[in-house]
Each structure stands twice: as structure tokens, then as C-alpha cells.
Design a protein around this motif. Structure first.
Motif, PDB file in Angstrom:
ATOM      1  N   CYS A  49       9.182  23.279  -9.387  1.00  0.00           N
ATOM      2  CA  CYS A  49       9.407  22.335  -8.288  1.00  0.00           C
ATOM      3  C   CYS A  49       9.240  20.917  -8.850  1.00  0.00           C
ATOM      4  CB  CYS A  49       8.387  22.611  -7.186  1.00  0.00           C
ATOM      5  SG  CYS A  49       8.212  21.270  -6.016  1.00  0.00           S
ATOM      6  N   CYS A  52       5.537  19.239  -7.214  1.00  0.00           N
ATOM      7  CA  CYS A  52       4.201  19.714  -7.585  1.00  0.00           C
ATOM      8  C   CYS A  52       4.159  20.306  -8.995  1.00  0.00           C
ATOM      9  CB  CYS A  52       3.705  20.741  -6.576  1.00  0.00           C
ATOM     10  SG  CYS A  52       4.643  22.263  -6.604  1.00  0.00           S
ATOM     11  N   CYS A  59       4.978  27.297  -4.897  1.00  0.00           N
ATOM     12  CA  CYS A  59       4.912  25.897  -4.452  1.00  0.00           C
ATOM     13  C   CYS A  59       4.684  25.825  -2.952  1.00  0.00           C
ATOM     14  CB  CYS A  59       6.222  25.225  -4.855  1.00  0.00           C
ATOM     15  SG  CYS A  59       6.823  23.987  -3.724  1.00  0.00           S
ATOM     16  N   CYS A  61       4.841  22.663  -1.308  1.00  0.00           N
ATOM     17  CA  CYS A  61       5.157  21.256  -1.035  1.00  0.00           C
ATOM     18  C   CYS A  61       5.649  21.021   0.389  1.00  0.00           C
ATOM     19  CB  CYS A  61       6.205  20.751  -2.000  1.00  0.00           C
ATOM     20  SG  CYS A  61       5.498  20.419  -3.605  1.00  0.00           S
TER      21      CYS A  61
HETATM   22 ZN   LIG Z   1       6.274  22.034  -4.998  1.00  0.00          ZN
END
Ligand SMILES: [Zn+2]
Ligand SMILES: [Zn+2]
Length: 235
Positions: A49, A52, A59, A61
């Protein structure tokens, strides 16, 4: 046999080359044994990603907004990568820094290839951890990376207040973000477009996020993060 080879053979007998992760004796010029090399869980540049820095299935996010623009890590915080960081910082193996910095520098060159960094800043240690470990392992990593990628290291931009409870003892994702509030502060201004923030481990990203926030306050326009390992703590 010449004197140099004789010396190396005698030296190698008393101080054999050992695996940085498990301590097993290995051949000269290597840092990891074959088994430990197999348990290095690489985070792929293609599937990570961009926010992050961990791979998409892990992830989260969608639930977070970060002060840093993007984070990158070389490996998952498992297996031999986890051992390497543990041995480096808690086993006081400061001579591992070049080995770890090689991976991190390559990662920076790949993942942030279009970014021109003005400065590198390292996450400052707490006074307690500095006393416990005897050296600032993050600053040392940042120094090695600085040499490898040709970006100057700036010290003393952010400071760290005494802090309790320590981050790794606090239990979950939300608590970690709450615990770092007010922990870091701006010590001096930095005028920069792009700053590279260095740490050894990214678990929730709370520490990096808090430091990135202070760097933005101190005058940086954008903050990118790099760590040796990431992951290892889910919400
Ligand atoms: Zn992420
Ligand atoms: Zn090993």
C-alpha cells in the motif's frame, strides 16, 4: 600462506563468522544462514500500500489518515527480520547497522524513486530506552542511510518527552495512537520540501505519525517514512 591469510585463519578460528539472526556459524562474507534467509518475509514494492507500506490484505488505511505521505518497509516483523532488529537494538549489535541500512536504502531508491529528499530525520529515543540500550539505534541507522543515499541527516529537530507507559507495553491500536499524543515536540525549525523519517520498526504507525506531525509543524512540507520492518500488531 602469507601473513594476512594466516592472520585471517587464526582470527576466524577464535571469532567465527555467525548468522546475524540465529548465531549459527556461517561462511565468511555472509550475514545470514540459508535457513534465516528463507524466513525473511519481503514486503513487495509492487503490492505494498503506498500509504502505510504494508501489503494490501494487512493494510487498514481505510480507517486512518496519516500525517506522513507514505511509508515503506523492507520486511514483515516476523522470522529472521524480527530477530535482526531485536539483536541489533536489544543485543547492542551496533555493527549490524550497515547491513540493515543497505536494505533500507535500496527500498528508498525503489519506493521513493521520484522524491528528492532534503533531509533525513530519525525518530528520537526516550531517555529510558537510550539508557537501557546504550546507543541511539535509530539515529545510527539514519546516519548509515544518509551516507548511502547522499541526503544529509538533521539532528535535534524533534524531541521526545519522558513517556509512560512505554509504547510496546500498551495493548492495542487505539491506545497506541492515544499514548503518543504530546510525546514528541518541535525543537527547531526545518525548512524542507521532503523529509525522510527513519525508524527501525513500524507496528501501528502511531510513533511515525506523531513524529511526522511535528515535522510538519517544524516546517517540512511532506514527510515520508522508512523502517526496516513493519506489521506484527493488528487492532
Ligand atoms: Zn495501507
Ligand atoms: Zn541463521
Amino acid at each position: 600462506m602469507n601473513a594476512k591469510r594466516l592472520f585471517l585463519r587464526v582470527f576466524g578460528f577464535f571469532f567465527p563468522n555467525v548468522c546475524f539472526s540465529c548465531g549459527r556459524i556461517i561462511g565468511e562474507g555472509k550475514h545470514l544462514c540459508d535457513e534465516c534467509e528463507e524466513t525473511l518475509l519481503n514486503i513487495s514494492a509492487e503490492t505494498a500500500c503506498p500509504f502505510c507500506g504494508i501489503e494490501k490484505p494487512d493494510c487498514d488505511c481505510a480507517y486512518s489518515v496519516y500525517y506522513f505521505k507514505s511509508a515503506a518497509a523492507c520486511f514483515y516483523n516476523e522470522g529472521s527480520a524480527k530477530n535482526l532488529v531485536y539483536n541489533y537494538k536489544l543485543g547492542r549489535k551496533d555493527y549490524y547497522c550497515g547491513y540493515l541500512a543497505d536494505f533500507m536504502s535500496e527500498n528508498i531508491k525503489t519506493k521513493f524513486k521520484d522524491v528528492k529528499f532534503d533531509y533525513i530525520v530519525s525518530v528520537p529515543p526516550t531517555a529510558k530506552s537510550l539508557i537501557k540500550r546504550g546507543f541511539d539505534q535509530t539515529r545510527l541507522l539514519a546516519k548509515c542511510i544518509s551516507k548511502r543515499i547522499g541526503v544529509p541527516l538533521r539532528s535535534g529537530v524533534i524531541g521526545c518527552r519522558p513517556f509512560n507507559p512505554s509504547q510496546h507495553e500498551s495493548a492495542n491500536y487505539k491506545e497506541r495512537f492515544k499514548n503518543v499524543k504530546g510525546k514528541y515536540y518541535v525543537k527547531k525549525r526545518i525548512n524542507a520540501e521532503n523529509v525522510l523519517l527513519v525508524d527501525d520498526i513500524k507496528s501501528t504507525g502511531a510513533t511515525l505519525d506523531a513524529c511526522a506531525r511535528e515535522l510538519l509543524y517544524s516546517g517540512a512540507k511532506r514527510v515520508y517514512c522508512v523502517t526496516f520492518v513493519a506489521g506484527g500488531l493488528k487492532s
